[in-house]
Design a protein around this motif. Structure first.
Motif: not given
Length: 421
Positions: A255-270
């Motif tokens: 196996x080869x492992x990799x990691x990614x951010x899936x949630x929306x980092x650009x969503x407004x704080x509100x």
């Protein structure tokens, strides 16, 4: 030799064929290089089979949390939530409402729950955003809201603690067990093999096969900061890619492992709280015979494990299909057929490398092949042209083939004008 002339003709024919072949060698080598690159780099000679996967995870770690004047030590039973499919949750922050009991109390005031009289409260009304069932009474002691039958006191809206209460979860580890199976090739394997060091920690360069991951390292691989994500939670994808070569001479399947951010980092704080994973659960107990509970609103980081890949094994049908499609794509099929026909049905009788002793005769197979391949066009018949000059009484008759020269220098048979009329 009794027949020297055929020897010379056949020898010249073979030398010409060799020269034509040598001229085409760079083109053939170029096509061969492209063909070989696609064949071996993409392994087009193999039959591909998608995998079937099963995943199991174990999180380990202990954290010390200070809540007001109390200090608690939390273990795996406190900060992990039940797994859902190929996902696991690690709590990083939370809010608690302690000592709740079943009773009647005022709703927590918001823009939709505030009222001014009993007429604004409808008995038995249930609002999805409410915390209980309205009794039909209005209270103005502390909050101008309707009374509800619910777990009291009602959960209040508060700011999420900063920094996160379980910021030390960065040092927690997770063990990922992954088993895969290729149905068509009847092959199974897993990412944990006998003899593997189970006290290792994954490192992209030094320990790429280790199945134990530090949560802080996973977030770092995605380019995120664990402390900031831990406040409201987030979603991270752990990808396990299996690219297996199941041929015995080049066998490899790891196996080869990799990691990614899936949630929306650009969503407004509100709106960020609405799109981050939060979960409410309660711990029940009895105190002096009265049932009570502690409500916990937990903010967690959800880790989704995504497993994909293929297993390839040599298949003669796939190889034949690739060769045929490559020949047709590059237009080599016609050239190859011409070459084979010329090689096995030469004009000269005898072997391919040596001239024959008999007189060369045309081959009937070649004649039939070229009649079907090429269309024979009859040459136009030669015609007679007449040229006349103003200062000459006669007309010159010339052939059409001689018209490639200037008319002033044209020579031909002179014919009196009277004879032509």
């Amino acid at each position: 030799f009794p027949h020297p002339f055929p020897w010379g003709v056949c020898l010249l024919y073979d030398i010409g064929a060799v020269r034509r072949t040598l001229r085409k060698m760079p083109y053939l080598f170029f096509l061969l290089a492209i063909f070989s690159f696609g064949l071996f780099s993409e392994k087009m000679y193999q039959r591909k089979d998608p995998l079937i996967s099963s995943v199991h995870t174990k999180v380990k770690g202990v954290a010390e949390v200070s809540i007001g004047n109390k200090t608690r030590v939390l273990d795996i039973a406190d900060y992990t939530l039940p797994s859902q499919g190929n996902s696991f949750f690690v709590i990083t922050n939370f809010l608690t409402t302690e000592g709740q009991t079943q009773g009647i109390c005022p709703e927590y005031p918001t823009n939709k729950t505030c009222c001014s009289s009993d007429q604004d409260c409808q008995k038995g009304k249930i609002d999805p955003l409410s915390k209980g069932v309205q009794t039909g009474k209005y209270t103005c002691k502390h909050r101008k809201t309707c009374e509800v039958s619910a777990w009291c006191p009602i959960e209040a809206k508060r700011e999420t603690p900063r920094p996160a209460l379980l910021a030390s979860a960065e040092n927690f580890t997770v063990l990922i067990k992954n088993s895969i199976h290729f149905p068509r090739h009847n092959y199974s394997t897993r990412n944990i093999l006998p003899g593997m060091d189970m006290y290792c920690t994954f490192h992209k360069k030094h320990k790429p096969d280790c199945p134990i991951f530090r949560l802080g390292d996973i977030l770092q691989e995605t380019g995120a900061n664990f402390s900031s994500v831990a406040i409201h939670g987030g979603i991270v994808g752990i990808e396990i890619h299996w690219d297996c070569d199941l041929d015995p001479w080049f066998h490899s399947c790891s196996p080869k492992y990799s990691f990614h951010r899936l949630d929306d980092k650009m969503t407004k704080k509100a709106f960020k709280r609405e799109f981050t994973p939060s979960h409410r659960y309660a711990k029940y107990y009895k105190e002096e015979g009265i049932e009570k509970r502690t409500l916990i609103k937990a903010f967690a980081i959800r880790f989704d494990i995504l497993v994909f890949g293929t297993g390839g094994k040599f298949d003669i049908i796939q190889l034949i299909m690739y060769i045929g499609s490559s020949l047709s794509y590059f237009g080599v099929a016609t050239v190859l057929i011409d070459f084979l026909i010329q090689m096995y049905t030469k004009n000269c009788c005898g072997s391919w490398f040596y001239p024959c002793c008999k007189i060369c005769e045309p081959c009937s197979v070649n004649e039939y092949y070229y009649q079907k391949k090429y269309e024979t066009i009859v040459e136009p018949k030669s015609s007679v042209k007449y040229i006349s000059f103003v200062d000459e009484p006669n007309i010159r008759m010339v052939e059409q083939e001689s018209l490639n020269r200037s008319l002033q220098h044209m020579e031909g048979k002179e014919i009196p004008v009277s004879e032509t009329t």
